[in-house]
Scaffold this motif. Structure first.
Motif, PDB file in Angstrom:
ATOM      1  N   GLN A  25       6.476 -46.868  -7.808  1.00 11.80           N
ATOM      2  CA  GLN A  25       7.953 -46.872  -8.801  1.00 11.80           C
ATOM      3  C   GLN A  25       7.466 -47.357 -10.310  1.00 11.80           C
ATOM      4  OE1 GLN A  25      10.917 -48.333  -6.206  1.00 11.80           O
ATOM      5  NE2 GLN A  25      12.728 -48.070  -7.446  1.00 11.80           N
ATOM      6  N   SER A  39      -1.946 -47.480  -4.390  1.00 15.51           N
ATOM      7  CA  SER A  39      -0.573 -47.769  -3.508  1.00 15.51           C
ATOM      8  C   SER A  39      -0.579 -47.213  -2.756  1.00 15.51           C
ATOM      9  CB  SER A  39      -0.119 -48.321  -4.738  1.00 15.51           C
ATOM     10  OG  SER A  39      -0.263 -48.694  -5.541  1.00 15.51           O
ATOM     11  N   ARG A  64       1.851 -39.164  -1.681  1.00  9.64           N
ATOM     12  CA  ARG A  64       2.923 -40.931  -0.993  1.00  9.64           C
ATOM     13  C   ARG A  64       4.178 -39.965  -2.774  1.00  9.64           C
ATOM     14  NH1 ARG A  64      -2.381 -43.847  -3.320  1.00  9.64           N
ATOM     15  NH2 ARG A  64      -2.751 -41.351  -4.035  1.00  9.64           N
ATOM     16  N   ASP A  65       5.207 -41.450  -2.039  1.00  9.39           N
ATOM     17  CA  ASP A  65       6.718 -41.202  -2.831  1.00  9.39           C
ATOM     18  C   ASP A  65       6.300 -41.567  -4.567  1.00  9.39           C
ATOM     19  OD1 ASP A  65       9.410 -41.304  -3.320  1.00  9.39           O
ATOM     20  OD2 ASP A  65       9.646 -43.640  -3.011  1.00  9.39           O
ATOM     21  N   SER A 102       1.748 -37.828  -6.359  1.00 10.85           N
ATOM     22  CA  SER A 102       2.891 -37.761  -5.579  1.00 10.85           C
ATOM     23  C   SER A 102       2.916 -36.583  -4.524  1.00 10.85           C
ATOM     24  CB  SER A 102       4.236 -36.369  -6.456  1.00 10.85           C
ATOM     25  OG  SER A 102       3.431 -35.554  -7.029  1.00 10.85           O
ATOM     26  N   ARG A 157       2.887 -46.580  -2.532  1.00  8.46           N
ATOM     27  CA  ARG A 157       4.170 -46.413  -2.868  1.00  8.46           C
ATOM     28  C   ARG A 157       4.206 -46.544  -4.679  1.00  8.46           C
ATOM     29  NH1 ARG A 157       9.204 -49.755  -1.773  1.00  8.46           N
ATOM     30  NH2 ARG A 157      11.439 -48.573  -3.443  1.00  8.46           N
ATOM     31  N   LYS A 199       8.184 -42.380  -7.904  1.00 10.95           N
ATOM     32  CA  LYS A 199       9.030 -42.629  -8.962  1.00 10.95           C
ATOM     33  C   LYS A 199       8.628 -42.925  -9.991  1.00 10.95           C
ATOM     34  CE  LYS A 199      11.821 -42.735  -4.976  1.00 10.95           C
ATOM     35  NZ  LYS A 199      13.118 -43.852  -4.292  1.00 10.95           N
TER      36      LYS A 199
END
Length: 188
Positions: free
Chosen positions: A139, A135, A160-161, A157, A137, A163
């Motif tokens: 979340q 992925s 990539r972002d 992390s 990103r 959360k």
């Protein structure tokens, strides 16, 4: 309200026209790209024009800003319906209250999601691990603590972002987490 029922039940042809007409096109171009006769298209184009979803300039048509917004919201709603159709039973059988409102309001992001079940919640499924690693990103929400999570998500992390939302039960296991990185936890 006049027209509301008609807008709720837009045909597939009208939706295709909205997507197609991002640039000015004449009736011949539209007919060729949609694969319908010009005479068949005219009622669809008139309908879309009546509601301000497309505009006409001479013999050319294009989607208006309102039409683009309508298409975006309608597509968002269609993705939501798909998620409910494919994952609704799973969502209704699980406690979704820890999911932050901003994520819950974007449940359409789960469009095309697959549900993998396993007996041991602490076992990593290879399919899940592949999805996470590939992925761009991430979340997510975790209601289960796994000793590999801190290292895995810290590593991910870097590229990539990422959360994460953790339930209070997972957060209580703070002593188990590697706190060498500053994690920010938002209010529940």
């Amino acid at each position: 309200m006049a027209g509301l029922d008609e807008l709720r039940n837009l045909s597939a042809t009208k939706m295709r026209l909205l997507k197609l007409l991002k640039e000015w096109k004449d009736l011949s171009e539209i007919s060729c790209e949609i694969g319908l006769r010009k005479q068949s298209l005219i009622p669809h184009l008139k309908f879309l024009n009546t509601f301000g979803l497309i505009e006409k300039n001479g013999r050319h048509y294009r989607t208006t800003k309102v039409g683009e917004l309508f298409l975006e919201k309608f597509s968002e709603f269609a993705r939501f319906l798909n998620v409910i159709g494919s994952c609704g039973k799973f969502l209704s059988e699980h406690d979704i209250s820890p999911i932050p409102a901003n994520l819950l309001n974007r449940v359409g992001m789960l469009y095309g999601a697959k549900i993998y079940t396993k007996k041991n919640p602490y076992e990593f499924l290879p399919e899940w691990l592949d999805i996470v690693k590939n992925s761009g990103r991430i979340q997510g929400l975790s209601s289960v603590y796994h000793p590999a999570f801190p290292h895995l998500f810290l590593e991910l992390s870097a590229e990539r972002d990422v959360k994460l939302t953790l339930t209070e039960e997972v957060l209580r296991q703070k002593s188990l987490w590697d706190w060498s990185v500053d994690f920010s936890f938002m209010g529940w």
